[in-house]
Design a protein around this motif. Structure first.
Motif, PDB file in Angstrom:
ATOM      1  N   MET A 184       0.566  -1.701   0.269  1.00 47.52           N
ATOM      2  CA  MET A 184       0.076  -0.004  -0.196  1.00 47.52           C
ATOM      3  C   MET A 184       0.719   1.051   0.041  1.00 47.52           C
ATOM      4  O   MET A 184       0.718   2.290  -0.665  1.00 47.52           O
ATOM      5  N   TYR A 187       2.343   2.216  -3.373  1.00 45.92           N
ATOM      6  CA  TYR A 187       1.333   2.187  -4.508  1.00 45.92           C
ATOM      7  C   TYR A 187       0.518   4.046  -4.684  1.00 45.92           C
ATOM      8  O   TYR A 187       1.044   4.866  -5.535  1.00 45.92           O
ATOM      9  N   ALA A 188       0.835   3.647  -2.210  1.00 49.76           N
ATOM     10  CA  ALA A 188       0.668   5.250  -2.685  1.00 49.76           C
ATOM     11  C   ALA A 188       1.955   6.407  -3.255  1.00 49.76           C
ATOM     12  O   ALA A 188       1.477   7.736  -3.421  1.00 49.76           O
ATOM     13  N   PHE A 191       2.040   6.926  -6.564  1.00 50.87           N
ATOM     14  CA  PHE A 191       0.906   7.305  -7.262  1.00 50.87           C
ATOM     15  C   PHE A 191       1.117   9.705  -7.226  1.00 50.87           C
ATOM     16  O   PHE A 191       0.861   9.921  -7.558  1.00 50.87           O
ATOM     17  N   ALA A 208      -3.035   3.718 -14.045  1.00 50.18           N
ATOM     18  CA  ALA A 208      -3.871   2.794 -13.294  1.00 50.18           C
ATOM     19  C   ALA A 208      -4.670   1.826 -14.215  1.00 50.18           C
ATOM     20  O   ALA A 208      -4.155   0.702 -13.869  1.00 50.18           O
ATOM     21  N   LEU A 221      -5.287  -5.038  -5.350  1.00 54.06           N
ATOM     22  CA  LEU A 221      -5.289  -3.678  -4.361  1.00 54.06           C
ATOM     23  C   LEU A 221      -4.858  -2.758  -5.049  1.00 54.06           C
ATOM     24  O   LEU A 221      -5.614  -1.833  -5.497  1.00 54.06           O
ATOM     25  N   LEU A 222      -4.481  -3.017  -6.122  1.00 59.45           N
ATOM     26  CA  LEU A 222      -4.531  -1.718  -7.591  1.00 59.45           C
ATOM     27  C   LEU A 222      -5.617  -2.000  -8.624  1.00 59.45           C
ATOM     28  O   LEU A 222      -6.490  -0.839  -8.493  1.00 59.45           O
ATOM     29  N   THR A 225      -7.317   0.116  -6.239  1.00 59.37           N
ATOM     30  CA  THR A 225      -7.017   1.501  -5.962  1.00 59.37           C
ATOM     31  C   THR A 225      -7.724   1.975  -7.348  1.00 59.37           C
ATOM     32  O   THR A 225      -8.165   3.551  -7.411  1.00 59.37           O
ATOM     33  N   THR A 226      -7.285   1.811  -8.229  1.00 57.52           N
ATOM     34  CA  THR A 226      -8.417   2.290  -9.766  1.00 57.52           C
ATOM     35  C   THR A 226      -9.729   2.569  -9.533  1.00 57.52           C
ATOM     36  O   THR A 226     -10.047   3.450  -9.989  1.00 57.52           O
ATOM     37  N   ALA A 228     -11.050   3.235  -6.810  1.00 55.52           N
ATOM     38  CA  ALA A 228     -11.253   4.544  -6.070  1.00 55.52           C
ATOM     39  C   ALA A 228     -10.728   5.684  -6.586  1.00 55.52           C
ATOM     40  O   ALA A 228     -11.436   7.193  -6.045  1.00 55.52           O
ATOM     41  N   LEU A 229     -10.088   5.678  -7.430  1.00 54.54           N
ATOM     42  CA  LEU A 229      -9.642   7.002  -8.074  1.00 54.54           C
ATOM     43  C   LEU A 229     -11.031   7.566  -9.260  1.00 54.54           C
ATOM     44  O   LEU A 229     -11.205   8.027  -9.492  1.00 54.54           O
TER      45      LEU A 229
END
Length: 301
Positions: A184, A187-188, A191, A208, A221-222, A225-226, A228-229
């Motif tokens: 995590m 990735y954070a 980005f 992403a 997890l990606l 994340t995608t 969420a974006l």
């Protein structure tokens, strides 16, 4: 097979529903009457007391405990023991410290009870995707629960298994969560670097999405994340406050005890701690020192 579940939060409630859909009888208890009512409305049975939970299960009983680690687990077991009988099984599906798990096993087994630790991953998506389950305990006890694990897992023989004796399940889940912290954080940070390069006008959602297919950094997890974006590309309305539930800390402590270098997991844990500091004193100290030795400007609130 029948199963009692204590703790009907998002994961516990979703587990109950996945089991119900597969034909298992589920009896659930939670201090929230809304949660027990929801369980009953879905076709299982929500009850208002531990006495009713035990009474509505046939012996030998299996009861899955989904409560916060530490004293809440001990209290729950202490309240259940007088209601249960030899041959009944306790399953700790929360994120307990493996040392507590080993102690509980050693206390309960001589009294005739079974005790299994099940490190459980899958979050709110487990109801549709299945849960990853890392299980510790005596072989015959774990085997007796196979129908439950097969139903909750992504596949009958996928995503779950007995990884060792008592405590092994929670130990493996602890390390799993430590790894999760590092992933995590990476990735954070990545980005954040992309977003900071304003001159290139990079589209984080596009990037992403590209990484999701064929890239060596693709992962579930990606994918999350995608998503969420896509919902909130600038993360508007969110605070940079990241809690930790304990497993990351325990992983770092174990690494130190075992003389294993784990700098990424350690730093990701420290970054979470830092995210919770308002008006960070460490950074203010750095600013003051720079001002003292070099005359560098200090910003004041």
């Amino acid at each position: 097979m029948e199963l009692g579940i204590i703790g009907l939060g998002k994961m516990g409630g979703n587990m109950a529903e996945r089991l119900r859909r597969a034909g298992h009888k589920v009896v659930g208890f939670d201090f929230s009457k809304e949660a027990t009512a929801k369980l009953t409305a879905a076709g299982s049975l929500g009850v208002d007391s531990l006495e009713d939970l035990v009474a509505n299960l046939s012996a030998p009983r299996a009861i899955w405990i989904m409560v916060p680690s530490g004293d809440p687990v001990d209290q729950t077991i202490a309240k259940l023991k007088p209601l249960m009988q030899k041959g009944d099984i306790f399953i700790d599906g929360g994120n307990s410290n493996y040392k507590d798990t080993q102690r509980r096993h050693d206390e309960l087994v001589p009294e005739g009870f079974g005790f299994v630790d099940c490190g459980t991953s899958g979050g709110i998506w487990g109801i549709s995707e299945g849960y990853s389950m890392m299980i510790g305990g005596d072989k015959e006890v774990v085997e007796s629960l196979r129908p439950i694990f097969e139903t909750l897992a992504p596949g009958k023989d996928e995503g779950w298994g007995r990884v060792g004796p008592s405590g092994a399940g929670h130990f493996v889940k602890m390390v799993h969560n430590g790894i999760e912290y590092g992933l995590m954080q990476a990735y954070a940070e990545g980005f954040s670097i992309l977003k900071a390069k304003k001159v290139l006008d990079l589209d984080l959602l596009q990037i992403a999405s590209i990484w999701q297919k064929g890239s060596v950094v693709r992962s579930w997890l990606l994918d999350l994340t995608t998503d969420a974006l896509r919902k909130n590309i600038n993360l508007d309305g969110l605070e940079a406050f990241v809690p930790d539930s304990g497993e990351g800390r325990w992983t770092v402590f174990e690494a130190i005890d075992l003389n294993v270098s784990a700098p990424v997991i350690t730093e990701s844990l420290l970054r979470r701690v830092r995210s919770r500091e308002e008006n960070n004193f460490t950074d203010r100290m750095l600013a003051v020192m720079r001002n003292e030795f070099g005359g560098h400007a200090v910003k004041k609130s």
